[in-house]
Design a protein around this motif. Structure first.
Motif, short mmCIF file in Angstrom:
data_model
loop_
_atom_site.label_atom_id
_atom_site.label_comp_id
_atom_site.label_asym_id
_atom_site.label_seq_id
_atom_site.Cartn_x
_atom_site.Cartn_y
_atom_site.Cartn_z
N PHE A 183 20.51 -19.47 42.67
CA PHE A 183 19.76 -18.85 43.76
C PHE A 183 19.83 -19.64 45.06
N GLY A 184 20.22 -20.90 45.00
CA GLY A 184 20.25 -21.72 46.21
C GLY A 184 18.88 -22.27 46.56
N ALA A 185 18.71 -22.65 47.83
CA ALA A 185 17.47 -23.27 48.29
C ALA A 185 16.28 -22.32 48.13
N TYR A 186 15.13 -22.88 47.79
CA TYR A 186 13.93 -22.07 47.55
C TYR A 186 13.26 -21.68 48.85
N SER A 187 12.74 -20.47 48.86
CA SER A 187 11.77 -20.03 49.87
C SER A 187 10.93 -18.93 49.23
N GLN A 188 9.74 -18.73 49.76
CA GLN A 188 8.88 -17.68 49.22
C GLN A 188 9.49 -16.30 49.41
N VAL A 189 10.12 -16.08 50.57
CA VAL A 189 10.73 -14.78 50.83
C VAL A 189 11.87 -14.52 49.85
N LYS A 190 12.69 -15.54 49.59
CA LYS A 190 13.80 -15.36 48.64
C LYS A 190 13.26 -15.09 47.23
N TYR A 191 12.24 -15.84 46.84
CA TYR A 191 11.66 -15.65 45.50
C TYR A 191 11.12 -14.23 45.36
N LYS A 192 10.44 -13.73 46.39
CA LYS A 192 9.92 -12.36 46.35
C LYS A 192 11.06 -11.35 46.27
N LEU A 193 12.15 -11.62 46.99
CA LEU A 193 13.33 -10.75 46.92
C LEU A 193 13.89 -10.69 45.51
N ILE A 194 13.98 -11.85 44.86
CA ILE A 194 14.50 -11.92 43.49
C ILE A 194 13.59 -11.16 42.53
N ILE A 195 12.28 -11.32 42.69
CA ILE A 195 11.33 -10.62 41.84
C ILE A 195 11.47 -9.11 42.01
N ASP A 196 11.56 -8.66 43.26
CA ASP A 196 11.69 -7.23 43.53
C ASP A 196 13.01 -6.66 42.97
N ALA A 197 14.07 -7.47 43.04
CA ALA A 197 15.39 -6.98 42.60
C ALA A 197 15.53 -6.96 41.09
N THR A 198 14.92 -7.90 40.42
CA THR A 198 15.13 -8.07 38.98
C THR A 198 13.97 -7.58 38.12
N GLY A 199 12.79 -7.51 38.70
CA GLY A 199 11.61 -7.16 37.91
C GLY A 199 11.10 -8.32 37.09
N ARG A 200 11.70 -9.50 37.25
CA ARG A 200 11.26 -10.68 36.52
C ARG A 200 10.49 -11.61 37.45
N VAL A 201 9.48 -12.27 36.89
CA VAL A 201 8.70 -13.22 37.68
C VAL A 201 8.89 -14.65 37.18
N GLU A 202 9.49 -14.80 36.00
CA GLU A 202 9.76 -16.12 35.44
C GLU A 202 11.17 -16.16 34.88
N PHE A 203 11.78 -17.34 34.93
CA PHE A 203 13.14 -17.51 34.45
C PHE A 203 13.20 -18.76 33.58
N LEU A 204 12.45 -18.73 32.49
CA LEU A 204 12.35 -19.87 31.60
C LEU A 204 13.59 -19.98 30.73
N THR A 205 13.91 -21.20 30.32
CA THR A 205 15.09 -21.45 29.49
C THR A 205 14.73 -21.69 28.03
N SER A 206 13.48 -21.52 27.68
CA SER A 206 13.06 -21.66 26.28
C SER A 206 11.98 -20.63 26.00
N GLY A 207 11.78 -20.35 24.72
CA GLY A 207 10.78 -19.37 24.34
C GLY A 207 11.39 -18.00 24.09
N ALA A 208 10.53 -17.05 23.78
CA ALA A 208 10.99 -15.73 23.37
C ALA A 208 11.67 -14.97 24.50
N ASP A 209 11.30 -15.28 25.76
CA ASP A 209 11.85 -14.54 26.90
C ASP A 209 12.81 -15.43 27.71
N ALA A 210 13.50 -16.33 27.04
CA ALA A 210 14.38 -17.28 27.73
C ALA A 210 15.60 -16.59 28.33
N VAL A 211 16.14 -17.18 29.39
CA VAL A 211 17.36 -16.68 30.03
C VAL A 211 18.43 -17.76 29.98
#
Length: 249
Positions: A183-211
């Protein structure tokens, strides 16, 4: 003759020692139960976590943070109570307004438990991040346990856990270690864009919903597609600092 004399001299001491042993009794060693927060190896929420209502549904008024604990010593045949308390000098959240400690119990026969802390949503969290430093207190069943290895990413024990509370978008804990490559450098606007585009709010690498990496790369493409659609109508998409939104190529 010397051997006989030595035996005679030592005999009283031997008899006294045997008499003392016959009077002593073995006693069982008992120790008060102890409990600690358990640190998992390579976990991103080892010592703290952030609960942001900004990535929750607008109708959600409260959520629960779960704290992993383990006991020192043997399991018990009954439920035992763990006391959680706020470290006042390091806490800005207000009990009853921003959080409530729910009943915390380690079940009979158990060595581990997940203890709930209820986090409440309120308007003040939209402009200020609050801190709740939870520590283990002394109950009728448990005292705070001994510290283990707590440096770096080693597993072990700790007696305090920080919960950060807000209602605005904050950088995910694994952004710099994982998400930044997609995703590159963080910003709130970018994070909101990612959430709106993907429907995901977390991108964890462990657990039942890992990516995994390829999945996150696909999410980045989805975000860029949405960005292109928005910019076609409204012009360049800028973040909260006035910088153009970009993704790694």
């Amino acid at each position: 003759m010397k051997r006989i004399t030595l035996t005679i001299l030592l005999l009283p001491f031997l008899l006294c020692w045997l008499a003392g042993c016959s009077k002593s009794e073995l006693t069982a060693y008992t120790q008060q139960g102890m409990v600690y927060f358990y640190r998992t190896a390579y976990g991103i929420t080892n010592d703290s976590t952030t609960l942001s209502f900004a990535i929750k549904a607008d109708t959600l008024v409260a959520d629960t943070v779960w704290l992993d604990v383990r006991i020192m010593g043997e399991a018990a045949p009954k439920d035992r109570v763990v006391k959680l308390e706020a470290w006042a000098d390091s806490t800005t959240a207000v009990e009853g307004v921003d959080y409530t400690f729910l009943p915390s119990v380690i079940k009979a026969g158990a060595f581990t438990a997940r203890l709930p802390v209820l986090i409440k949503r309120n308007a003040g969290q939209k402009t200020r991040e609050l801190r709740l430093l939870v520590r283990l207190g002394t109950s009728a069943d448990f005292a705070p346990g001994a510290l283990g290895m707590t440096s770096g990413q080693m597993p072990g024990a700790t007696l305090k856990y920080l919960i950060k509370i807000n209602d605005f978008l904050t950088k995910p804990a694994n952004w710099e270690s994982f998400l930044v490559y997609y995703f590159g450098a963080y910003s709130q606007v970018k994070y909101k864009l990612i959430i709106d585009a993907t429907g995901r709010v977390e991108f964890l690498t462990s657990g039942a919903d890992a990516v995994i990496g390829p999945t996150v790369a696909f999410y980045a493409l989805q975000a860029q597609q949405l960005q292109a659609e928005m910019e076609a109508v409204n012009g360049p998409l800028l973040d909260e600092n006035g910088n153009a939104i970009t993704f790694p190529h």
